[in-house]
Design a protein around this motif. Structure first.
Motif, PDB file in Angstrom:
ATOM      1  N   ALA A   1       0.975  -1.147   0.072  1.00  0.00           N
ATOM      2  CA  ALA A   1       0.038   0.096  -0.157  1.00  0.00           C
ATOM      3  C   ALA A   1       1.061   1.346  -0.129  1.00  0.00           C
ATOM      4  CB  ALA A   1      -1.047  -0.028   1.289  1.00  0.00           C
ATOM      5  N   LYS A   2       1.949   1.316   0.688  1.00  0.00           N
ATOM      6  CA  LYS A   2       2.785   2.262   0.878  1.00  0.00           C
ATOM      7  C   LYS A   2       3.487   2.386  -0.538  1.00  0.00           C
ATOM      8  CE  LYS A   2       6.812   4.514   3.179  1.00  0.00           C
ATOM      9  NZ  LYS A   2       7.183   5.152   2.051  1.00  0.00           N
ATOM     10  N   ALA A   3       4.129   1.471  -1.245  1.00  0.00           N
ATOM     11  CA  ALA A   3       4.750   1.589  -2.463  1.00  0.00           C
ATOM     12  C   ALA A   3       3.720   2.017  -3.697  1.00  0.00           C
ATOM     13  CB  ALA A   3       5.062   0.105  -2.986  1.00  0.00           C
ATOM     14  N   HIS A   4       2.426   1.678  -3.271  1.00  0.00           N
ATOM     15  CA  HIS A   4       1.345   2.187  -4.236  1.00  0.00           C
ATOM     16  C   HIS A   4       1.167   3.767  -4.142  1.00  0.00           C
ATOM     17  CE1 HIS A   4      -2.039   1.993  -6.915  1.00  0.00           C
ATOM     18  NE2 HIS A   4      -2.833   2.526  -6.141  1.00  0.00           N
ATOM     19  N   LEU A   5       1.012   4.104  -2.965  1.00  0.00           N
ATOM     20  CA  LEU A   5       0.734   5.595  -2.569  1.00  0.00           C
ATOM     21  C   LEU A   5       2.207   6.417  -3.050  1.00  0.00           C
ATOM     22  CD1 LEU A   5      -0.746   5.478   0.900  1.00  0.00           C
ATOM     23  CD2 LEU A   5      -1.927   6.250  -1.078  1.00  0.00           C
ATOM     24  N   ASP A   6       3.428   5.847  -2.640  1.00  0.00           N
ATOM     25  CA  ASP A   6       4.666   6.634  -3.177  1.00  0.00           C
ATOM     26  C   ASP A   6       4.614   6.624  -4.789  1.00  0.00           C
ATOM     27  OD1 ASP A   6       5.291   6.745  -0.522  1.00  0.00           O
ATOM     28  OD2 ASP A   6       6.658   5.278  -0.732  1.00  0.00           O
ATOM     29  N   GLY A   7       4.201   5.717  -5.433  1.00  0.00           N
ATOM     30  CA  GLY A   7       4.026   5.673  -6.797  1.00  0.00           C
ATOM     31  C   GLY A   7       3.031   6.465  -7.568  1.00  0.00           C
ATOM     32  N   ALA A   8       1.959   6.775  -6.590  1.00  0.00           N
ATOM     33  CA  ALA A   8       0.959   7.667  -7.201  1.00  0.00           C
ATOM     34  C   ALA A   8       0.885   8.842  -7.288  1.00  0.00           C
ATOM     35  CB  ALA A   8      -0.524   7.045  -6.552  1.00  0.00           C
TER      36      ALA A   8
END
Length: 154
Positions: free
Chosen positions: A147-154
């Motif tokens: 979830a953190k990786a997704h937010l950081d990539g968004a």
């Protein structure tokens, strides 16, 4: 020969299936989310896809287990499966089910065998509570880190 013991993780994750797959597919992330992993290193120049091989060491309570695993199934954004070729016997399959641009289900099945006879039974009883702890910590870690990786990539 002792039967395989199955451990299953099914969790929704606040990320796309592509993000979840990419995170799990990167072998360098394994020690970050897999509780008890002491090392996980490639033994081939290929580090993803069918045929990639890795040496792994995991500590489950008082027991340290080693295994050489090979990727036996790989479909981008859908599935990664590994099987041991040497050492501790394990088959692990991770499926990524898209539910939307910011939601997927991770369905992981980890089967392992400790061997037969008295030594296998003792080892199985010794590691069983640690396997449960490892699975819970791994589930919590993997969902929050993806979830953190997704937010950081968004």
């Amino acid at each position: 020969m002792a039967d395989m013991t199955e451990v299953r993780i099914v969790e929704d994750c606040v990320a796309s299936a592509a993000t979840a797959f990419a995170y799990i597919n990167d072998y360098r992330n394994l020690p970050k989310y897999m509780h008890g992993i002491e090392s996980f290193t490639p033994v081939t120049s290929q580090t993803e896809g069918v045929g990639a091989k890795f040496d792994g060491v995991i500590k489950l309570g008082p027991v340290t287990l080693t295994s050489t695993v090979e990727v036996v199934e790989w479909e981008k954004d859908k599935v990664i499966a590994i099987k041991s070729r040497k050492g501790f016997e394990i088959i692990s399959t991770w499926k990524f089910i898209e539910k939307g641009p910011n939601l997927c289900t991770i369905d992981a099945i980890i089967d392992y065998r400790v061997g037969g006879g008295i030594a296998g039974k003792v080892l199985g009883k010794t590691i069983e509570p640690f396997v449960k702890i490892t699975v819970q910590h791994t589930t919590d870690n993997v969902v929050s880190q993806i979830a953190k990786a997704h937010l950081d990539g968004a």
